[in-house]
Design an enzyme around this catalytic site. Sequence first.
Site, short mmCIF file in Angstrom:
data_model
loop_
_atom_site.label_atom_id
_atom_site.label_comp_id
_atom_site.label_asym_id
_atom_site.label_seq_id
_atom_site.Cartn_x
_atom_site.Cartn_y
_atom_site.Cartn_z
N ASP A 1 2.87 -4.63 7.57
CA ASP A 1 1.60 -3.90 7.47
C ASP A 1 0.49 -4.94 7.61
O ASP A 1 0.27 -5.74 6.71
CB ASP A 1 1.55 -3.20 6.11
CG ASP A 1 0.18 -2.60 5.81
OD1 ASP A 1 -0.74 -2.75 6.64
OD2 ASP A 1 0.04 -1.98 4.74
N HIS B 1 0.87 -1.18 0.00
CA HIS B 1 0.00 0.00 0.00
C HIS B 1 0.91 1.24 0.00
O HIS B 1 2.03 1.20 0.52
CB HIS B 1 -0.84 -0.04 1.29
CG HIS B 1 -1.90 1.01 1.41
ND1 HIS B 1 -1.63 2.31 1.74
CD2 HIS B 1 -3.25 0.94 1.27
CE1 HIS B 1 -2.77 3.00 1.80
NE2 HIS B 1 -3.77 2.18 1.52
N CYS C 1 -4.80 2.71 -3.52
CA CYS C 1 -3.54 3.19 -2.94
C CYS C 1 -2.42 2.18 -3.16
O CYS C 1 -1.61 1.92 -2.26
CB CYS C 1 -3.69 3.51 -1.45
SG CYS C 1 -4.88 4.81 -1.13
N LYS D 1 -10.71 -0.87 10.33
CA LYS D 1 -10.89 -2.03 9.45
C LYS D 1 -11.22 -3.29 10.27
O LYS D 1 -11.40 -4.36 9.72
CB LYS D 1 -9.64 -2.27 8.61
CG LYS D 1 -9.32 -1.15 7.61
CD LYS D 1 -8.17 -1.54 6.71
CE LYS D 1 -7.47 -0.35 6.07
NZ LYS D 1 -8.29 0.40 5.14
N GLN E 1 -4.87 -5.54 6.81
CA GLN E 1 -5.88 -6.44 6.24
C GLN E 1 -5.90 -7.79 6.94
O GLN E 1 -6.86 -8.54 6.77
CB GLN E 1 -5.62 -6.64 4.74
CG GLN E 1 -5.68 -5.37 3.91
CD GLN E 1 -7.08 -4.75 3.87
OE1 GLN E 1 -8.07 -5.42 4.11
NE2 GLN E 1 -7.14 -3.47 3.58
#
Lengths: 421, 165
Positions: A211, A135, A379, A237, A214
């Site tokens: 990261d 991202h 993104c 999220k 998700q």
Amino acid sequence: MAELTGTRSPTATLDAATLAKDFPLLTREIHGRPITYLDSAASSQRPTAVLDAMRNYDETTHANVHRGVYTIAEEATRRFEAARTNVGRFIGAPDPGREVVFTKNATEALNLVAHTWGRTHLGRGDVVVLTEMEHHANIVPWHMLAAERGIELRWIPIDDDGQLVLDDLDAVLDGAKLLGVTCMSNVLGTLNPITELAAAAHAAGAVVLADACQSVPHLPTDVASLGVDFLAFSAHKMLGPTGIGVLWGREELLAELPPFLGGGEMILDVRKDGFTPNDIPWRFEAGTPPITEAIGLGAAVDYLRAVGMDAVRAHEISLTAYALDALNERFGDGIRIFGPSDAEARGGVLSFALGEVHPHDISQILDQYGVCVRAGHHCAKPLMRRLGVNSTARASFALYNDERDVDTLVEALDEAKKFFA
Amino acid sequence: MPGLEDLYREIILDHYRSPRNRGELETPPAVRVEGFNPLCGDEIVVTIDVQDGVLADIKIAGTGCSISQSSASMMSAAVKGKSVAEARDLIATFKGMMSIHEATLPSGAGDAGTIEETEPEAIDIDALGELAALQGVVKFPVRIKCATLSWNTLAQGLDEAASPV
């Protein structure tokens, strides 16, 4: 990649339709139809338990934290710090009270690492390795550091199935100081082999920044078994509110880092000739933190824990497999679904191209049927270029979605296809 | 609640399916300008050939949604052969039709900002001809950037043609 696939446990189940009743927004109608919310990878909806926890805090307890000695100030501080510990335990942090830093979002968490760790460890010619599926939030901070001090960026490529190509991993990592990698692609859904990557990076002398935006909301996460050094994710999220993100960092790494922003909270002492920074994690939390949001995040963690992350993962594998079958069966060669074809190798994020119909137009037509999907570059423009597209349409699932949502998506896509035929 | 027919008028779909003036002109003598819509990643390339104050030729390249592609196609048909002054007037009129809502949107790249805002009541919709079909886009605010992308790019191209680097 065993640790991130969260393979289905036979006892882990959930009933999405029942859970959906906990989410007030999902009762809305759009253009006279029930909403079909398929954009949880961008931002998930919040259950009543989260909304109530935030409201209860605001109505009964709110005061600034770490300042007052009066009753509600002490209660606010206790609840805020309890949320921190709760979030840390949720991801298996060995020392949750010291290793969990609250930020305004995951983007700030990633920037915090680039700003503090990057500026104390990276100089001209030093190498940071990223992947083609990152991202922008895990790319641009490193570009900025490259412009400022001449570090070199290297890239781990992806193959046509949307998996990282690891054949030359040792060569790519040779001499690297940091590996920045997403646990799960927000476009492809690909679950990356984080444990394997972290081991290779550590062998090369690099630290690992993951990261996890998700992955934390959708599968069990244990930072110890992942073997990473920093992990970033955001509350909104994972059924929580906007305005708060998390950076988890290995205690000994955080302890040696300089502060991020300067101000209140992050100091032990301030004099006319200088200041003494606070202990971790408050050293990185200048100013009044997002207190209500931390309470909300804690409640979101409680909700996810009660449902069970094994059950969430099992449900999403099953739903993703159903969606892959349904889309391929209806549209055949007319649809290109990006990312791994095996539902167990991916999360519930489906990016696709539907013939020549532009993602904007797909999303517009779908909206008429109450179906919310994302259209755009997500993104991840370097990834878009690798895929040879400007943008994709993306449907993404959460624990409140079920097969009827997929059926509605397929019917609405069929209408979009007919409209632009 | 506006329906899809307000947005996807038949003339728009026709230009989307059969875009006019596709391609790129040779540069030089033509001027080439790229426009980007940061929201969706769409890119448009406008090449124009300005001779003696006349927009002698124009070509459109790049990719985009039906609204951005049809708007670009209709624009190219409308301004080709017109004087630069007439083209600028048309840009102002078209942007005026779109500006009612655009002013409330966050500005982004591709919004050249060289066109003065026109009061809604001052717009002569009739002067737009078939472009008036895009009027329905204002009911879908996020799509306005799609419709204005090519026009902002053309405006930038006319500026560059007027003052060659």
